[in-house]
Design a protein around this motif. Structure first.
Motif, PDB file in Angstrom:
ATOM      1  N   VAL A 189       0.889  -1.430   0.072  1.00 49.55           N
ATOM      2  CA  VAL A 189      -0.454  -0.167   0.026  1.00 49.55           C
ATOM      3  C   VAL A 189       1.004   1.323  -0.234  1.00 49.55           C
ATOM      4  N   PHE A 190       1.826   0.910   0.709  1.00 49.05           N
ATOM      5  CA  PHE A 190       2.254   2.184   1.111  1.00 49.05           C
ATOM      6  C   PHE A 190       4.045   2.205   0.626  1.00 49.05           C
ATOM      7  N   GLY A 191       4.762   1.310   0.152  1.00 48.30           N
ATOM      8  CA  GLY A 191       5.721   1.409  -0.235  1.00 48.30           C
ATOM      9  C   GLY A 191       7.237   1.558   0.541  1.00 48.30           C
ATOM     10  N   LEU A 192       8.123   1.011   0.066  1.00 47.05           N
ATOM     11  CA  LEU A 192       9.134   0.591   0.909  1.00 47.05           C
ATOM     12  C   LEU A 192      10.246   1.645   2.273  1.00 47.05           C
ATOM     13  N   ASN A 193       9.263   2.998   2.206  1.00 47.59           N
ATOM     14  CA  ASN A 193      10.556   3.907   2.234  1.00 47.59           C
ATOM     15  C   ASN A 193       9.393   4.402   3.361  1.00 47.59           C
ATOM     16  N   HIS A 194       8.105   3.755   3.735  1.00 50.66           N
ATOM     17  CA  HIS A 194       6.301   4.633   4.853  1.00 50.66           C
ATOM     18  C   HIS A 194       7.701   4.558   5.760  1.00 50.66           C
ATOM     19  N   PRO A 195       7.305   5.519   7.052  1.00 48.54           N
ATOM     20  CA  PRO A 195       7.453   4.892   8.458  1.00 48.54           C
ATOM     21  C   PRO A 195       6.523   3.755   8.709  1.00 48.54           C
TER      22      PRO A 195
ATOM     23  N   ASN B  48      14.475   8.355  10.592  1.00 46.53           N
ATOM     24  CA  ASN B  48      15.446   9.352  10.604  1.00 46.53           C
ATOM     25  C   ASN B  48      15.354  10.694   9.257  1.00 46.53           C
ATOM     26  N   LYS B  49      14.653   9.567   8.686  1.00 43.77           N
ATOM     27  CA  LYS B  49      14.301  10.405   6.477  1.00 43.77           C
ATOM     28  C   LYS B  49      13.169  11.237   6.750  1.00 43.77           C
ATOM     29  N   ALA B  50      12.581  10.367   7.829  1.00 45.77           N
ATOM     30  CA  ALA B  50      11.157  10.788   7.831  1.00 45.77           C
ATOM     31  C   ALA B  50      10.434  11.611   8.977  1.00 45.77           C
TER      32      ALA B  50
ATOM     33  N   ASN C  74      12.932  12.182  17.312  1.00 39.66           N
ATOM     34  CA  ASN C  74      11.213  11.794  17.371  1.00 39.66           C
ATOM     35  C   ASN C  74      11.374  10.059  18.227  1.00 39.66           C
ATOM     36  N   ILE C  75       9.647  10.161  18.473  1.00 39.19           N
ATOM     37  CA  ILE C  75       9.751   9.020  19.698  1.00 39.19           C
ATOM     38  C   ILE C  75       9.971   7.511  19.148  1.00 39.19           C
ATOM     39  N   ASP C  76       9.861   7.511  17.687  1.00 34.21           N
ATOM     40  CA  ASP C  76      10.033   6.331  17.184  1.00 34.21           C
ATOM     41  C   ASP C  76      11.270   6.083  16.441  1.00 34.21           C
TER      42      ASP C  76
ATOM     43  N   ILE D  62      15.940  11.644  23.939  1.00 23.44           N
ATOM     44  CA  ILE D  62      14.692  11.852  23.005  1.00 23.44           C
ATOM     45  C   ILE D  62      13.871  11.739  23.947  1.00 23.44           C
ATOM     46  N   ARG D  63      14.025  10.368  24.686  1.00 26.62           N
ATOM     47  CA  ARG D  63      12.279  10.296  25.319  1.00 26.62           C
ATOM     48  C   ARG D  63      11.929  11.300  26.376  1.00 26.62           C
ATOM     49  N   LYS D  64      13.083  11.327  26.708  1.00 24.56           N
ATOM     50  CA  LYS D  64      12.933  12.582  27.914  1.00 24.56           C
ATOM     51  C   LYS D  64      12.222  13.605  27.724  1.00 24.56           C
ATOM     52  N   LYS D  65      12.948  14.276  26.726  1.00 22.61           N
ATOM     53  CA  LYS D  65      12.519  16.000  25.997  1.00 22.61           C
ATOM     54  C   LYS D  65      11.266  15.123  25.471  1.00 22.61           C
ATOM     55  N   ILE D  66      10.936  14.539  24.914  1.00 24.14           N
ATOM     56  CA  ILE D  66       8.987  14.448  24.238  1.00 24.14           C
ATOM     57  C   ILE D  66       8.301  14.217  25.546  1.00 24.14           C
TER      58      ILE D  66
END
Length: 297
Positions: free
Chosen positions: A135-141, A175-177, A182-184, A215-219
């Motif tokens: 559905v989304f292709g290979l580079n979707h989050p 990283n690209k997205a 980011n939490i992920d 990262i998690r503490k910031k978010i």
């Protein structure tokens, strides 16, 4: 708030109100407030069911949300019960190649994974991944999300090279997205750290865990289940390196968070009691070690 505006304009039993309730419930779940999460998601479910009937995709959405909350609290049998209800509705409504169906298949895979049923979990993960790629292709989050889950499974099987391959694919996409903060991305760093830890590469493991923690503490702030889990992971590294002072610092910070969020009877709290007890035992404080081991039981 968005909820109050929608209730005022649309009434209490409108589907948009139910969607907002469900979103709030999922947010509470992410913040570790599972009781509040369940209240909001069950409220959303009752509205969706009354408006649309038992077999509508919106009801399946609620089943998935409620199943996710049960999964996060460790009640995997209950989670599977709700996920399978969602799957049944979605298969009839959408057929075999719909993104919402893929989400439910993935959720079922996660529940089996959490029960250590790895072969069944991998089957559901791969079914889900195939739909998302189509559905989304290979580079979707969302594909990165699937790679991350499959990587975790292979890591638990001791297939570290395969696991790292999936983690790095996930990290590259995320990283690209999203960029770094980011939490992920933080979740992937944590998993890479875990993979290095299991191979006894403590230097690289700590590097990735600390990236994840910052990262998690910031978010989310410190009072978050995943922040506590990462702190525990860093504590394990310090303990393995014989740095018991730093290990205890991270364990105790993690324990304070988990006690507040989960209560004293949760398995994650028991894990921390055991970890602290082991350090006390290593340092010759047998009485204190016994106290922590007893709490863990």
């Amino acid at each position: 708030s968005a909820l109050r505006i929608r209730e005022k304009v649309l009434g209490y039993k409108h589907e948009d109100v139910a969607t907002t309730l469900d979103n709030i419930g999922v947010l509470y779940c992410d913040l570790g407030n599972y009781q509040k999460a369940l209240e909001y998601c069950e409220h959303a479910f009752r509205i969706f069911k009354k408006i649309s009937g038992e077999n509508h995709p919106d009801v399946a959405l609620s089943y998935n949300s409620i199943g996710f909350i049960y999964s996060e609290t460790g009640n995997f049998d209950k989670a599977l019960e709700y996920y399978r209800k969602a799957l049944s509705i979605q298969e009839k409504a959408f057929g075999n190649d719909h993104p919402e169906l893929a989400t439910t298949l993935n959720n079922i895979g996660q529940a089996y994974y959490s029960n250590s049923d790895f072969d069944i979990a991998l089957t559901f993960y791969n079914k889900s991944l195939a739909i998302w790629e189509k559905v989304f292709g290979l580079n979707h989050p969302i594909v990165a999300y699937s790679y991350n889950n499959i990587g975790s499974l292979y890591e638990d099987l001791g297939e570290y090279e395969i696991a790292m391959e999936y983690y790095m694919k996930a990290l590259n996409i995320r990283n690209k997205a999203f960029g770094q903060e980011n939490i992920d991305v933080a979740g992937t760093y944590n998993n890479i750290g875990s993979c290095y830890y299991n191979q006894e590469n403590y230097l690289l493991a700590k590097e990735y865990y600390l990236k994840s923690l910052e990262i998690r503490k910031k978010i989310t702030g410190e009072e978050n289940n995943y922040v506590a889990t990462t702190m525990n992971n860093i504590g394990l590294i310090y303990a393995n390196q014989g740095d018991y002072q730093n290990a205890m610092e991270f364990y105790n910070r993690a324990l304070a968070i988990q006690l507040k969020l989960l209560g004293s009877e949760h398995p994650l709290v028991a894990t921390l009691y055991n970890n602290i007890g082991r350090i006390c035992l290593t340092q010759g404080d047998n009485a204190k070690a016994l106290d922590y081991f007893t709490k863990a039981m």
